[in-house]
Design an enzyme around this catalytic site. Structure first.
Site, PDB file in Angstrom:
ATOM      1  CE  LYS A  81       3.615   6.393  -3.523  1.00 40.77           C
ATOM      2  NZ  LYS A  81       2.536   5.767  -2.717  1.00 40.77           N
ATOM      3  CB  SER A 156       4.169   5.604   0.763  1.00 39.89           C
ATOM      4  OG  SER A 156       3.174   5.148  -0.139  1.00 39.89           O
ATOM      5  CB  SER A 180       0.272   4.984   0.810  1.00 35.75           C
ATOM      6  OG  SER A 180       1.142   4.226   1.612  1.00 35.75           O
TER       7      SER A 180
END
Length: 474
Positions: A81, A156, A180
């Site tokens: 990420k 996310s 997320s």
């Protein structure tokens, strides 16, 4: 190539050890797959293929006995990420405000991956500042769900989950402050682990926020265990990280005789029929395996969850984002501006202390409801998916169900409030639109092994592996 890209990490490592597969061969297959699907999926912000190929060759040498012994993730491609900092590389969190920012040091999870021999071959998309349950930004564009490009892979950690579903990574990093990790897991048919607070070290200052934590995304429970065991343990950069380091078991007894509380609505969440059907099917499968399943109700309401999270995010996360944005609101996405407006009004809804009163009551209510049970089972989201590219500001509708805000369509935030509870998010089936759905297995505080024991059992009785006849049609 098709079989290689959907290998599990545990399978790949076993093949490496037998010298039946080379880490270079596997990585080349993922690179080829990336070239095929990335224009549509758009899960990657940065490709690190040249460096990764060098690392893969070094890993291959270790498996051939040339040098030190292979490490736990030796040769396994991992997508990271973008918010997980890599020293010397961009750290923008998807915001034009941060364009040109370069990380000074690695995030703790990045150090753990590299120290374990993992190969970070790509970095993945997020919403701006990781504040939403979808993934699109002015900086990176729109990330799509490989199962159905009309829908988002969630957020996310949407880029991480999309990469796993698309077959361009074997493991991927995630984080979770309101769902997320778990929301993208549900929307893409992957496995996400929200570790209990402090189990996996984070990056300051948000490492001090007791709602959040860094975690793992994978396609199988075994891969999640493998990955989590690499990330778990204290780090001096995060004083909340727990000592001593634990190691999750890799083998578990059958779950027969365990007791599970089924809670479909977590109070008053408006759960779509296809999600409820799949949740009950997962519960029935556990019951057929000898698990005692009993349905319960919780006295929670979306309104009080919203009040608690409003005051919490207003005081911490919203304040941090506002500090970064300053007077440059013209550069942020519309949903970021809306988030800042919402967070700024948190004080009108009550103080941080008022939020703590709601949180502690909810924590007691969950503990009392779970008394006599080993774990709780519930949906991850009330709907199978959210539409792609929509900022979801204000009320919106999905298949006739109206929601005041996207957090009313997801069912993860109550377990950020109860963040000492480990939660394993696993697939439960597919919605009527073809997009995967998921359930959460919630354990008692810091009882990580139990959620994995039940997750392994559910995976055994209702297999969801990305077999040749069960993959996105990309």
């Amino acid at each position: 190539m098709s079989e290689l890209i959907y290998l599990s990490a545990t399978e790949a490592r076993a093949l490496f050890a037998k010298r039946a597969l080379s880490p270079v061969e596997l990585l080349q297959a993922l690179i080829e797959r990336t070239e095929q699907v990335e224009p549509e999926v758009n899960a990657f912000t940065e490709r690190l293929f040249d460096e990764a190929l060098v690392a893969a060759a070094q890993a291959e040498a270790r498996y051939l006995g040339k040098g030190p012994a292979p490490r736990p993730l030796e040769g396994i491609p991992v997508a990271a990420k973008e918010k997980h900092a890599i020293a010397g590389r961009s750290l923008t969190e998807g915001s034009l405000i941060n364009k040109g920012n370069v990380a000074a040091e690695n995030a703790p999870v990045i150090d753990r991956i590299l120290d374990a021999g993992g190969i970070i071959h790509a970095r993945t998309t997020t919403p701006e500042f990781s504040i939403s349950a979808f993934t699109h930004t002015p900086m990176w564009g729109v990330t799509r769900n490989p199962w159905n490009p009309d829908y988002t892979p969630g957020g996310s950690s949407g880029g991480s989950a999309a990469a796993l579903a698309a077959g361009t990574a074997l493991l991927a990093t995630a984080s979770d402050i309101g769902g997320s990790t778990r929301i993208p897991a549900a929307f893409t048919g992957t496995v996400g682990f929200k570790a209990p607070y402090g189990r996996i070290p984070g990056t300051p200052p948000l490492s001090m926020d007791f709602y959040r934590g860094d975690g793992t995304l994978a396609r199988t429970v075994d891969d999640t265990i493998l990955f989590a065991n690499v990330l778990i343990g204290p780090d001096p950069r995060d004083h909340t990280s727990l000592r001593p380091r634990i190691a999750l078991p890799t083998e578990y007894e059958p779950a027969a005789g365990m007791r599970v509380a089924l809670c479909v609505r977590l109070g008053d969440y408006d759960v779509k029929p296809d999600v409820e059907r799949n949740t009950r099917a997962a519960a029935d499968a556990l019951a057929q395996a000898g698990v005692v399943v009993e349905e319960i109700e919780l006295p929670w309401t979306r309104a009080e969850v919203g009040r608690a999270t409003s005051m919490h995010f207003g005081a911490i996360f919203g304040a941090l984002v506002q500090d970064v944005v300053g007077d440059q609101r013209d550069l942020v996405a519309p949903y970021t501006a809306a988030f800042l407006d919402w967070a700024a009004k948190a004080a009108d809804r009550g103080s941080f202390l008022d939020g703590l009163r709601i949180e502690t009551r909810m924590q007691r209510e969950l503990a009392e409801a779970m008394a006599g049970f080993d774990a709780l089972l519930c949906p991850t989201a009330a709907i199978p998916a959210l539409p792609v590219g929509d900022d979801l500001i204000g009320e919106f509708e999905v298949d006739g169900h109206r929601f005041a805000r996207f957090s009313d369509a997801t069912m993860t935030t109550p377990f950020n409030i109860n963040n000492r509870c480990p939660v394993l998010a696993v697939p439960s089936g597919h919605g009527d639109n073809g997009v995967p759905t998921g359930v959460q297995i919630v354990g008692h505080t810091y009882d990580d092994a139990t959620v994995f024991r039940l997750g392994k059992e559910l995976e055994r009785v209702r297999p969801w592996a990305y077999a040749e006849n069960h993959r996105p049609a990309l």
